[in-house]
Design an enzyme around this catalytic site. Structure first.
Site, PDB file in Angstrom:
ATOM      1  N   LYS A 171       0.883  -1.188   0.000  1.00 45.92           N
ATOM      2  CA  LYS A 171       0.000   0.000   0.000  1.00 45.92           C
ATOM      3  C   LYS A 171       0.911   1.225   0.000  1.00 45.92           C
ATOM      4  CE  LYS A 171      -1.918   2.963   2.082  1.00 45.92           C
ATOM      5  NZ  LYS A 171      -1.742   4.399   1.750  1.00 45.92           N
ATOM      6  N   GLY A 182       6.554   4.973   8.328  1.00 46.20           N
ATOM      7  CA  GLY A 182       5.721   6.172   8.320  1.00 46.20           C
ATOM      8  C   GLY A 182       5.853   6.890   9.645  1.00 46.20           C
ATOM      9  N   THR A 202       5.181   8.206  13.537  1.00 45.40           N
ATOM     10  CA  THR A 202       4.995   7.547  14.830  1.00 45.40           C
ATOM     11  C   THR A 202       3.500   7.456  15.156  1.00 45.40           C
ATOM     12  OG1 THR A 202       7.167   8.228  15.555  1.00 45.40           O
ATOM     13  CG2 THR A 202       5.572   7.753  17.293  1.00 45.40           C
ATOM     14  N   GLY A 216       2.244   4.576  13.288  1.00 45.07           N
ATOM     15  CA  GLY A 216       2.864   3.359  13.836  1.00 45.07           C
ATOM     16  C   GLY A 216       2.131   2.862  15.069  1.00 45.07           C
ATOM     17  N   GLU A 276       8.941   1.334  11.305  1.00 44.92           N
ATOM     18  CA  GLU A 276      10.087   2.220  11.033  1.00 44.92           C
ATOM     19  C   GLU A 276       9.506   3.629  11.021  1.00 44.92           C
ATOM     20  OE1 GLU A 276      13.130   1.049  10.653  1.00 44.92           O
ATOM     21  OE2 GLU A 276      12.696  -1.082  10.407  1.00 44.92           O
ATOM     22  N   CYS A 313      13.602  10.758   7.336  1.00 40.33           N
ATOM     23  CA  CYS A 313      13.376  10.373   8.731  1.00 40.33           C
ATOM     24  C   CYS A 313      14.632  10.590   9.571  1.00 40.33           C
ATOM     25  CB  CYS A 313      12.956   8.922   8.794  1.00 40.33           C
ATOM     26  SG  CYS A 313      14.076   7.838   7.888  1.00 40.33           S
ATOM     27  N   GLU A 362       8.974  16.286  15.052  1.00 38.48           N
ATOM     28  CA  GLU A 362       9.522  16.082  13.703  1.00 38.48           C
ATOM     29  C   GLU A 362       8.809  17.030  12.734  1.00 38.48           C
ATOM     30  OE1 GLU A 362       8.490  12.467  11.555  1.00 38.48           O
ATOM     31  OE2 GLU A 362      10.590  12.259  10.956  1.00 38.48           O
TER      32      GLU A 362
END
Ligand code: NAD
Length: 505
Positions: A196, A249, A251, A254, A272, A307, A406
């Site tokens: 995806k 992607g 956090t 995740g 990740e 990242c 981030e």
């Protein structure tokens, strides 16, 4: 020797030609192209100029069901998993060659879709993707299983078996490359995959799946369902027929992946995730020009949408004024420009939302009292594209929003420190732990600090080394598991033990 890269006009002409021919945005399931079951589509908008470049199938539950059923059937009849490692290697090597042969087309799709400079798509993303597939192809017939050290009366075999159906959910910043970090080990190990891609960058994933088929990968082994995260992504991660999720992607998403697993079949989840990496420059380092050049280049590469970007630059007080001045003098090299121009170093951000997010952080930095010494504004607005000037903030405190969150854009926060202990404390004062860097000529300090920094990868006196041979991943809220290297096989294989009793003669 490679042919010289064609100039800007040629890439614009190629883009016009590609768009005039039309881009096939349909799903790819069981080796065939399909419209979404309910016929819905979404617009794929180029951040270069805001124009629609393709209409892409908007996959949802029914499409994911079909893709997972296809992947499951392919796994169950062993059309891929049952092939010898040497046979899988041959197909994957052919896949890597086809990626190389399609270099210009894939690079153009990637740049049009998400705005990175064509120079980088050509020199990094496409070759990196091909190398990743090739590396796992070459590895797969060199990995041995184990025999346990039991006594004479037993034999215990420890075998690695593919997990089955892998759902790969990937972001938009390195669309092809992130997909290849999942595809390489998952396919080499014999799994079937449903990929995806991000709704912001679906085009190269579909093309990769066509190239894989062309290379001889059996139908149903590699399926692609583009769509939105809350639709196709959620359906895939919740699916009872998926055995493992390889996710790259944010956090935030995740966290959801872990929830989806607990709400469904406890599938393995490998996350990740994001980062806020610290890059620490000690006053004893004698080549401050190189440290400043690397700090800027690593930060502004890919528009800061990496990242592992070293977005917190910690500089020791004694050298801070001079270092910030050096950085300031380098910033003009990263002025945003047309991504299709091979001379461009910093391209477009992925979309208007991302631009708004980045501009929001820039405003927050100013409001919280950081000193903006470069950039701080949008650029090239007349193009209709998404451009933000590379931005440097000095006098940042690590508690500020721009130091803790981030940003995922070209914004660098400079934090000054006095002592080694203070630098370590600041660097580790983060929810993230992806990468960290340090610059020193003192060997004891290099070892001490790299041991003390809490991150998946530590860079000493450089920040740009990277290779498929080394694991990539983070600690804390930067995720778990590792992409790349032989360790990635751990995510896509199960260890199975078989005990046998050996009768005496
Ligand atoms: P994102 O989390 O918004 O989306 C990533 C993928 O998840 C996309 O395919 C998206 O459609 C899907 N998704 C979104 N919401 C979902 C949901 N509710 N359910 C299921 N799927 C969903 O991240 P992004 O903005 O695409 O990517 C940027 C992030 O990726 C940054 O945080 C960056 O640091 C991180 N990243 C990490 C690595 C790494 O190796 N650690 C590498 C690249 C990017």
């Amino acid at each position: 020797m490679n042919a010289p890269t064609p100039p800007r006009d040629l890439w614009h002409a190629r883009a016009a030609d590609l768009l005039a021919r039309g881009i096939d945005g349909r799903l790819l399931i069981d080796g065939k192209r399909y419209h979404a079951a309910d016929g819905s589509l979404f617009d794929c908008i180029s951040p270069i100029d805001g124009k629609v470049i393709a209409r892409v199938a908007r996959g949802k539950q029914a499409d994911v069901d079909l893709a997972v059923a296809s992947a499951r059937a392919a796994f169950a009849d062993r059309r891929w998993a049952g092939q010898s490692p040497a046979a899988r290697k041959k197909v994957l090597l052919a896949f890597a060659e086809r990626i190389r042969a399609a270099r210009d087309e894939l690079a153009l799709l990637e740049t049009l879709d998400m705005g990175k400079p064509i120079k980088n798509s050509l020199s990094a993303d496409v070759p990196g993707t091909a190398r990743c597939i090739q590396w796992y192809a070459e590895a797969v017939d060199k990995v041995y299983d184990e025999i346990a050290p039991t006594g004479e009366d037993a034999l215990a075999l420890i075998r690695r078996e593919p997990v089955g159906v892998v759902g790969a959910i990937v972001p938009w910043n390195y669309p092809m490359l992130m997909a290849s970090w999942k595809l390489g080990p998952a396919l080499a190990a014999g799994n079937s995959v449903v990929l995806k891609p991000s709704e912001k960058s679906p085009l190269t994933a579909l093309r990769l799946a066509e190239l894989a088929l062309d290379a001889g990968l059996p139908e149903g082994v590699f399926n692609v369902v583009p769509g939105y995260g809350h639709e196709a992504g959620e359906a895939l991660a919740l699916h009872m027929g998926v055995d493992a999720i390889g996710f790259t992607g944010s956090t935030r998403t995740g966290r959801r992946m872990l929830e989806y697993s607990s709400r469904s079949n406890l599938k393995r989840v490998y996350n990740e995730l994001g980062g806020k990496s610290a890059n620490v420059v000690f006053a004893d380092f004698d080549d401050l020009d190189r440290a400043a050049q690397t700090a800027a280049a690593s930060m502004f590469y890919n528009q800061g949408e990496s990242c592992n970007a070293p977005s917190r630059l910690l500089v020791q007080d004694d050298i801070a004024d001079a270092f910030v001045a050096k950085l300031g003098s380098l910033v003009p090299q990263y002025a945003p420009a047309d991504p299709l121009d091979p001379g461009t170093t910093l391209g477009a951000l992925v979309d208007e939302n991302q631009t708004q997010t980045v501009m929001g952080y820039i405003r927050a930095g100013i409001d919280e009292g950081a000193r903006c010494v470069a950039g701080g504004c949008r650029a090239l607005e007349a193009t209709g594209g998404q451009y933000v000037a590379p931005t440097v903030f000095d006098n940042v405190s690590n508690r500020m929003k721009i130091a803790q969150e981030e940003i995922f854009g070209p914004v660098l926060a400079v934090i000054r420190f006095k002592t080694e202990a203070e630098a370590i404390a600041i660097a580790n004062d983060s929810a993230y732990g992806l990468h960290a860097g340090l610059w020193t000529r003192n060997l004891d300090r290099a070892v001490r600090v790299s041991r003390a920094l809490h991150a998946g990868t530590i860079h000493v006196n450089q920040y740009d080394e990277d290779d498929i041979t080394v694991p990539f991943g983070g600690v804390k809220q930067s995720g778990n598991g590792r992409d790349k290297s032989l360790h990635a096989f751990d995510k896509y294989t199960e260890l199975k033990t078989t005990w046998m009793r050996i009768e005496a003669a």
